[in-house]
Enzyme design. Structure first.
Site, PDB file in Angstrom:
ATOM      1  N   ASP A 297      13.388  -0.204   0.592  1.00  0.00           N
ATOM      2  CA  ASP A 297      12.204  -0.906   0.073  1.00  0.00           C
ATOM      3  C   ASP A 297      11.607  -0.111  -1.095  1.00  0.00           C
ATOM      4  O   ASP A 297      10.399   0.157  -1.129  1.00  0.00           O
ATOM      5  CB  ASP A 297      11.169  -1.094   1.207  1.00  0.00           C
ATOM      6  CG  ASP A 297       9.969  -1.935   0.772  1.00  0.00           C
ATOM      7  OD1 ASP A 297      10.066  -2.626  -0.260  1.00  0.00           O
ATOM      8  OD2 ASP A 297       8.944  -1.894   1.469  1.00  0.00           O
TER       9      ASP A 297
ATOM     10  N   HIS B 227       3.904   2.773   8.142  1.00  0.00           N
ATOM     11  CA  HIS B 227       5.207   2.843   8.799  1.00  0.00           C
ATOM     12  C   HIS B 227       6.017   4.019   8.295  1.00  0.00           C
ATOM     13  O   HIS B 227       5.703   4.598   7.260  1.00  0.00           O
ATOM     14  CB  HIS B 227       5.999   1.551   8.549  1.00  0.00           C
ATOM     15  CG  HIS B 227       5.908   1.089   7.125  1.00  0.00           C
ATOM     16  ND1 HIS B 227       5.015   0.118   6.717  1.00  0.00           N
ATOM     17  CD2 HIS B 227       6.564   1.474   6.010  1.00  0.00           C
ATOM     18  CE1 HIS B 227       5.128  -0.075   5.419  1.00  0.00           C
ATOM     19  NE2 HIS B 227       6.062   0.744   4.956  1.00  0.00           N
TER      20      HIS B 227
ATOM     21  N   ARG C  87      -2.504   6.750  -3.176  1.00  0.00           N
ATOM     22  CA  ARG C  87      -2.476   5.294  -3.018  1.00  0.00           C
ATOM     23  C   ARG C  87      -2.123   5.047  -1.555  1.00  0.00           C
ATOM     24  O   ARG C  87      -1.004   5.356  -1.119  1.00  0.00           O
ATOM     25  CB  ARG C  87      -1.413   4.689  -3.935  1.00  0.00           C
ATOM     26  CG  ARG C  87      -1.193   3.188  -3.763  1.00  0.00           C
ATOM     27  CD  ARG C  87      -0.014   2.755  -4.627  1.00  0.00           C
ATOM     28  NE  ARG C  87       0.253   1.336  -4.588  1.00  0.00           N
ATOM     29  CZ  ARG C  87       1.006   0.723  -3.661  1.00  0.00           C
ATOM     30  NH1 ARG C  87       1.545   1.401  -2.675  1.00  0.00           N
ATOM     31  NH2 ARG C  87       1.224  -0.565  -3.737  1.00  0.00           N
TER      32      ARG C  87
ATOM     33  N   ASP D 292      -0.875   3.135   0.924  1.00  0.00           N
ATOM     34  CA  ASP D 292      -0.034   1.941   0.955  1.00  0.00           C
ATOM     35  C   ASP D 292      -0.228   1.130   2.238  1.00  0.00           C
ATOM     36  O   ASP D 292      -0.257   1.686   3.322  1.00  0.00           O
ATOM     37  CB  ASP D 292       1.430   2.391   0.843  1.00  0.00           C
ATOM     38  CG  ASP D 292       2.388   1.225   0.911  1.00  0.00           C
ATOM     39  OD1 ASP D 292       2.415   0.444  -0.045  1.00  0.00           O
ATOM     40  OD2 ASP D 292       3.084   1.080   1.937  1.00  0.00           O
TER      41      ASP D 292
ATOM     42  N   GLU E  75      -4.672   0.340  -1.060  1.00  0.00           N
ATOM     43  CA  GLU E  75      -3.787  -0.764  -1.449  1.00  0.00           C
ATOM     44  C   GLU E  75      -3.954  -1.814  -0.359  1.00  0.00           C
ATOM     45  O   GLU E  75      -3.336  -1.761   0.693  1.00  0.00           O
ATOM     46  CB  GLU E  75      -2.330  -0.319  -1.552  1.00  0.00           C
ATOM     47  CG  GLU E  75      -1.461  -1.353  -2.233  1.00  0.00           C
ATOM     48  CD  GLU E  75      -0.451  -2.065  -1.322  1.00  0.00           C
ATOM     49  OE1 GLU E  75       0.180  -3.032  -1.785  1.00  0.00           O
ATOM     50  OE2 GLU E  75      -0.279  -1.668  -0.157  1.00  0.00           O
TER      51      GLU E  75
ATOM     52  N   ASP F 277       5.167  -4.978  -7.312  1.00  0.00           N
ATOM     53  CA  ASP F 277       5.253  -6.058  -6.322  1.00  0.00           C
ATOM     54  C   ASP F 277       5.118  -7.426  -6.992  1.00  0.00           C
ATOM     55  O   ASP F 277       4.808  -7.521  -8.180  1.00  0.00           O
ATOM     56  CB  ASP F 277       4.143  -5.891  -5.276  1.00  0.00           C
ATOM     57  CG  ASP F 277       4.459  -4.782  -4.281  1.00  0.00           C
ATOM     58  OD1 ASP F 277       5.657  -4.530  -4.027  1.00  0.00           O
ATOM     59  OD2 ASP F 277       3.518  -4.159  -3.772  1.00  0.00           O
TER      60      ASP F 277
ATOM     61  N   ARG G 170      11.614  -8.584  -6.164  1.00  0.00           N
ATOM     62  CA  ARG G 170      10.651  -7.725  -6.847  1.00  0.00           C
ATOM     63  C   ARG G 170      11.330  -6.747  -7.796  1.00  0.00           C
ATOM     64  O   ARG G 170      10.676  -6.160  -8.661  1.00  0.00           O
ATOM     65  CB  ARG G 170       9.796  -6.978  -5.812  1.00  0.00           C
ATOM     66  CG  ARG G 170       8.893  -7.920  -5.028  1.00  0.00           C
ATOM     67  CD  ARG G 170       8.153  -7.184  -3.930  1.00  0.00           C
ATOM     68  NE  ARG G 170       9.086  -6.576  -2.996  1.00  0.00           N
ATOM     69  CZ  ARG G 170       8.751  -5.662  -2.091  1.00  0.00           C
ATOM     70  NH1 ARG G 170       7.507  -5.275  -1.990  1.00  0.00           N
ATOM     71  NH2 ARG G 170       9.651  -5.159  -1.273  1.00  0.00           N
TER      72      ARG G 170
HETATM   73  C1  GLC Z   1       3.179  -2.090  -0.238  1.00  0.00           C
HETATM   74  C2  GLC Z   1       4.076  -1.836  -1.410  1.00  0.00           C
HETATM   75  C3  GLC Z   1       5.292  -2.669  -1.312  1.00  0.00           C
HETATM   76  C4  GLC Z   1       6.002  -2.376  -0.001  1.00  0.00           C
HETATM   77  C5  GLC Z   1       5.066  -2.473   1.180  1.00  0.00           C
HETATM   78  C6  GLC Z   1       5.662  -1.867   2.409  1.00  0.00           C
HETATM   79  O1  GLC Z   1       2.695  -3.383  -0.231  1.00  0.00           O
HETATM   80  O2  GLC Z   1       3.391  -2.039  -2.616  1.00  0.00           O
HETATM   81  O3  GLC Z   1       6.154  -2.485  -2.394  1.00  0.00           O
HETATM   82  O4  GLC Z   1       7.058  -3.255   0.176  1.00  0.00           O
HETATM   83  O5  GLC Z   1       3.854  -1.802   0.951  1.00  0.00           O
HETATM   84  O6  GLC Z   1       5.656  -0.464   2.333  1.00  0.00           O
END
Ligand code: GLC
Length: 641
Positions: free
Chosen positions: A143, A186, A284, A286, A328, A398, A519
């Site tokens: 990812d 995670h 950030r 996430d 975020e 994203d 993406r």
């Molecule tokens: C956030 C990130 C994205 C990612 C997701 C899971 O939304 O910007 O790119 O897939 O987290 O970590």
């Protein structure tokens, strides 16, 4: 003094002792002062989430000891910076920051390679660099690095922790603050915690949400949404080694952490502060909304999430007080505002948050040809608390997540899918005559309304080949969106490659990735050809770079107000978004495909005011009348002698 108060004082004294004992004798007095400033508030926040868990007191003592160890080993240079920033806690709002967001490999190859691009960033006026995840990621699909395998190591292909420290100080010398992702929600399924859990370690199993059968997962699924409905439907993955179902909000290889288990909080706070001690200045956070699960809810934005983030902030204030937290939270704006902290947590959570609603509403407005959505959104958004501000942006790695606009569309009495679906279709080039060339994301039939992908250049209709003729209208659309982000934001972010007007990723080497996850369309490698065109002043790269540097310069004008308080000014033309910033500046943004006439005098920005930035704003015979071309931008500021 009551029994309860006595008890608390005693516990605090013990925590203070554990914290301070980690420092050398010479530094203990300073450590005590630091504890007295933040330590009690941290205890209160931890108690709010974890107070009821068995062994809470002893657990808390180990947390303070760890924080003491981290604080005691923070370098003298970083401590000095912390002290400097403590004198001006809104330093990031006053310096007119301009950010840039990039993948390490796509931008500079490696962390050392990013260091070699500092001149490029400085030429653009950047003083804040967000590097997308660079910690060791899962083997295979990861990812884009958001499946973290180790918080202790950098992804080997990108460098080492020493390289990170070197880069952080190089950036600091150049006046650029380094922002790093901290993936809170995670870890990868090959992270040691996950591997230990899968191997039968009962303590580690508690780090995750594991269910023996489908009973609870099905009950949760009744109300929880889906982030990747097409590529990763559902929120649970069957993992035979775990003997059941594991909560996986994103991809099946990203296992959600169980924040109800106190050691998870402690481990993540430790990971964050270790990176802060390497020189990261901003985190950030996430996927912040997902940290707490509650049956019968969407399992996002739960009150405990805010308490956890406020506790994390208190840890940061104790150990690395100059460091900022950025939420975020890609949720409707009203809920994003909560990440600055509300009520007794007001201003005590994240200092920064992504203004995802403004971003999505601006794209929708471009497609709709009128400013209704951003106008409403800005009018509804309260100013952030003191020493907090919005991170604004046009594109990022994203998709444009359309769900953030649902309440706005529904409050206007509209059917969300019909209205926003039409905007998405336009941006994806599915509407006849559309200038845009984006692509749908995670819609089963390619026509629903989930997300849209594509680089800004493709979405505004700039040419795919950088040396082809540029339609002035396309450039104005590009400028319009960036000008709005620069106008509203405390920290506007330029997305990697946008400064060169790079088109969506068509590299055949990435075709497989794009097919798996669309993406990757907005993750092209920084083009050396485009950099060459820029240095010879040619084509799209030269035009977009010049537009951005003009915006940066206008924003750094001496009369630019530092407060991010913006207010919408009413105007009969629905295509126009008119936004006042402080008392001395006014921005006019034409979202329509038609000309618009504006009388500056009647807007109160005629005599005694001058242009701060103009794109497609023609001066008419009368000095105060302006003919705004389709997608024009005009910033005015009061003239000072
Ligand atoms: C956030 C990130 C994205 C990612 C997701 C899971 O939304 O910007 O790119 O897939 O987290 O970590």
């Amino acid at each position: 003094m009551s029994e309860a108060q006595h008890q608390e004082t005693f516990e605090l004294a013990a925590l203070r002792q554990r914290f301070v004992s980690m420092f050398s004798v010479a530094r203990r007095a300073a450590a005590e002062r630091q504890f007295d400033r933040v330590g009690p508030a941290l205890a209160e926040r931890l108690a709010a989430v974890y107070g009821g868990t068995a062994g809470f007191g002893e657990w808390m003592a180990t947390v303070y000891e760890d924080l003491g160890r981290l604080a005691a080993t923070r370098s003298a240079a970083l401590v000095a910076l912390d002290q400097q920033r403590a004198l001006q806690p809104d330093w990031f709002l006053r310096q007119h920051m301009v950010g840039y967001s990039a993948y390490v490999d796509r931008f500079g190859g490696t962390l050392a390679g990013v260091g070699e691009r500092i001149d490029h960033l400085r030429a653009l006026g950047v003083d804040y660099l967000h590097l997308l995840p660079f910690l060791q990621a899962r083997q295979g699909e990861s990812d884009g690095g958001f499946a973290v395998s180790s918080f202790e190591h950098v992804e080997p292909a990108l460098g080492t922790m020493d390289d990170l420290e070197t880069l952080a100080s190089q950036l600091q010398e150049a006046g650029i603050s380094l922002c790093a992702d901290l993936v809170l929600n995670h870890v990868a399924d090959d992270h040691p915690w996950a591997q230990a859990a899968a191997a039968g370690d009962a303590a580690m199993r508690q780090f995750f949400h594991v269910f023996p059968d489908r009973i609870l997962p099905d009950a949760y699924e009744a109300t929880v949404g889906e982030v990747f409905p097409q590529a990763a439907p559902g929120n649970f993955s069957q993992v035979p080694a775990m003997g059941g179902w594991v909560w996986t909000t994103f991809y099946p290889f990203q296992w959600d952490l169980n924040y109800a288990h106190p050691p998870v909080f402690a481990a993540i706070a430790h990971a964050l502060l270790q990176l802060a001690n390497r020189g990261v200045k901003v985190f950030r956070l996430d996927s912040a909304p997902f940290l707490w699960k509650r049956l019968g809810t969407l399992c996002i934005n739960q009150p405990e999430v805010h308490q956890i983030l406020a506790a994390l902030r208190a840890c940061v204030e104790l150990v690395a007080p100059g460091v900022l937290l950025k939420a975020e939270a890609i949720v409707p704006t009203e809920q994003v505002s909560a990440y600055f902290g509300r009520d007794e947590l007001r201003g005590r959570e994240c200092q920064l948050a992504y203004h995802s609603g403004l971003m999505a509403s601006a794209w929708a407005a471009l497609a709709e040809g009128h400013a209704g959505l951003p106008k409403q959104l800005l009018a509804d958004t309260p100013p952030p608390p003191e020493a907090c501000g919005w991170v604004t942006y046009v594109r990022c790695h994203d998709d444009i997540v359309w769900g953030v606009l649902r309440p706005l569309a529904e409050a206007a009495g509209e059917d969300f899918s019909r209205r926003i679906g039409a905007a998405a279709a336009y941006l994806e080039g599915r509407t006849p005559g559309s200038f845009a060339r984006g692509a749908a994301f995670q819609t089963l039939d390619g026509e629903g309304v989930h997300g849209s992908n594509g680089m800004a250049a493709a979405l505004v209709g700039l040419p795919e080949h950088m040396l082809d003729d540029i339609q002035p209208a396309a450039l104005r659309r590009y400028v319009l969106l960036y000008a709005l982000a620069f106008w509203v934001g405390a920290v506007p972010l330029i997305y990697m490659g946008d400064e060169l007007g790079q088109y969506s990723n068509t590299d055949p080497a990435d075709a497989g990735r794009v097919a798996l996850d669309g993406r990757w369309l907005q993750r092209p490698a920084l083009s050396t050809e485009a950099l060459a065109a820029l240095s010879s002043g040619r084509g799209v790269p030269a035009a977009t770079f010049a537009a951005l540097t003009a915006l940066v310069a206008a924003r750094r004008h001496q009369h630019w107000p530092s407060a991010s308080k913006v207010s919408v000014v009413a105007h009969p033309n629905p295509g126009l978004l008119i936004v006042q910033r402080g008392d001395e500046t006014l921005g006019i943004f034409n979202f329509s495909a038609s000309h618009a006439m504006v009388d500056l005098e009647s807007l109160g920005v005629g005599t005694g005011w001058s242009d701060l930035f103009a794109s497609g704003a023609d001066v008419m015979t009368s000095r105060d009348l302006r003919k705004l071309q389709p997608w024009a931008t005009l910033w005015r500021s009061r003239t000072h002698d």
